[in-house]
Write an enzyme that holds these catalytic residues in place. Sequence first.
Site, short mmCIF file in Angstrom:
data_model
loop_
_atom_site.label_atom_id
_atom_site.label_comp_id
_atom_site.label_asym_id
_atom_site.label_seq_id
_atom_site.Cartn_x
_atom_site.Cartn_y
_atom_site.Cartn_z
N HIS A 249 0.84 -1.20 0.00
CA HIS A 249 0.00 0.00 0.00
C HIS A 249 0.87 1.24 0.00
O HIS A 249 2.08 1.19 0.25
CB HIS A 249 -0.97 0.02 1.19
CG HIS A 249 -0.32 0.11 2.54
ND1 HIS A 249 -1.01 0.36 3.70
CD2 HIS A 249 0.99 0.00 2.93
CE1 HIS A 249 -0.20 0.38 4.73
NE2 HIS A 249 1.02 0.17 4.29
N CYS B 69 5.98 6.37 4.40
CA CYS B 69 4.85 5.58 3.89
C CYS B 69 4.17 6.25 2.70
O CYS B 69 3.33 5.63 2.04
CB CYS B 69 3.83 5.33 5.00
SG CYS B 69 4.46 4.34 6.36
N HIS C 91 4.90 0.26 -0.24
CA HIS C 91 5.66 -0.74 0.51
C HIS C 91 4.68 -1.82 0.94
O HIS C 91 3.47 -1.67 0.82
CB HIS C 91 6.34 -0.11 1.74
CG HIS C 91 5.38 0.48 2.71
ND1 HIS C 91 4.76 1.71 2.51
CD2 HIS C 91 4.90 0.00 3.89
CE1 HIS C 91 3.95 1.96 3.52
NE2 HIS C 91 4.00 0.94 4.37
N HIS D 113 3.41 -5.38 3.58
CA HIS D 113 3.34 -5.99 4.90
C HIS D 113 2.83 -7.42 4.79
O HIS D 113 2.06 -7.74 3.88
CB HIS D 113 2.39 -5.22 5.83
CG HIS D 113 2.79 -3.81 6.09
ND1 HIS D 113 3.81 -3.46 6.94
CD2 HIS D 113 2.30 -2.64 5.60
CE1 HIS D 113 3.93 -2.14 6.98
NE2 HIS D 113 3.02 -1.63 6.17
N ASP E 20 -4.95 -10.71 -0.78
CA ASP E 20 -3.60 -11.26 -0.77
C ASP E 20 -2.85 -10.93 -2.05
O ASP E 20 -3.37 -11.07 -3.16
CB ASP E 20 -3.66 -12.78 -0.57
CG ASP E 20 -2.30 -13.37 -0.25
OD1 ASP E 20 -1.53 -12.74 0.50
OD2 ASP E 20 -2.01 -14.48 -0.73
N HIS E 21 -1.59 -10.48 -1.90
CA HIS E 21 -0.71 -10.15 -3.01
C HIS E 21 -1.33 -9.09 -3.94
O HIS E 21 -1.30 -9.22 -5.17
CB HIS E 21 -0.30 -11.41 -3.79
CG HIS E 21 0.70 -12.25 -3.07
ND1 HIS E 21 0.36 -13.03 -1.98
CD2 HIS E 21 2.04 -12.40 -3.25
CE1 HIS E 21 1.44 -13.65 -1.54
NE2 HIS E 21 2.47 -13.28 -2.26
N GLU F 270 -0.26 -5.11 11.57
CA GLU F 270 0.49 -4.70 10.38
C GLU F 270 1.95 -5.11 10.48
O GLU F 270 2.59 -5.48 9.50
CB GLU F 270 0.36 -3.19 10.21
CG GLU F 270 0.98 -2.63 8.96
CD GLU F 270 0.74 -1.15 8.84
OE1 GLU F 270 -0.23 -0.77 8.14
OE2 GLU F 270 1.48 -0.36 9.46
#
Length: 288
Positions: A148, A167, A173, A175, A213-214, A260
């Site tokens: 994100h 950020c 980046h 998580h 996811d991904h 996170e």
Amino acid sequence: MRCIINRRAQFSASHCYYVPQWSEAENFRRFGKGSLFPGHGHNYVLSVAMVGEIDECGMVLNLSEVKHVIRREVTEPLDNSFLNRVWPEFAQTLPTTEFIAYAIWQRLSPHLPLACIQLYEHPQLWAEYQGDAMNAYLTVGTHFSAAHRLARVDFSETENYATYGKCARPHGHGHNYHLEVTVRGDIDPVTGMVVDLVALQGVLEREVVEPLDHTFLNQDIPYFLEVVPTAEHIALYIMQVLQEPVRRLGAELHKVKLVESPNNSCEIYADDVLTANPSTPLAVAASR
């Protein structure tokens, strides 16, 4: 002064999810491999919370005495046992995590001023009981990985960097998010469950893990095209996505916790969510 103290204990035991009145096929449909004989086992972790006033010796209770009570009433009879046969109540109601927590409360409450029983079947599945009739809580953990960028579309680059720091970098980046979803409901007197666990895990996979996811949240999830995908907003989004599917399973969504990183997490409670409008101030307990 009122104070809550906690005592931890452990026991290892096996159990089988099998209702004799049902066919083998129905048992397998409801419980999957959990219905197969001769059963399966867990290393259970028990947390007993007790409440009281601090006495002149600086204690709510003498923990040495508490330890002996828990050992006598719970861990000695349950450790290295086949739960379906060890206590009479498990012959009527299956020894699920939530019903074991309920049964432990019944065994300990005559001896200790209980506030809460938590029972961990493993790190991603645990139950909580607080003495409220047959109402209990069940928490299921899962995870997903996503990227994100934290930046508001109506802010300049300077404003975004001032607000979000690193950020706000344009390429984002990622998580490895850990998600904990807590539901509540009445324990079924036969299955011992507040919700069909297999169905709940299916809902989490279908509604949350698979879509998120991904992904690059800002671009791949329509909700985050204009909503900044902070941990708080992601947790709110998951809360909104899960409420109706969980209700259709016969339970109520209670809490969503999103971790996170080891340093950052947030929790949102369903009772505090008044609107789906992300611009509305949220009732969020966050740790940053």
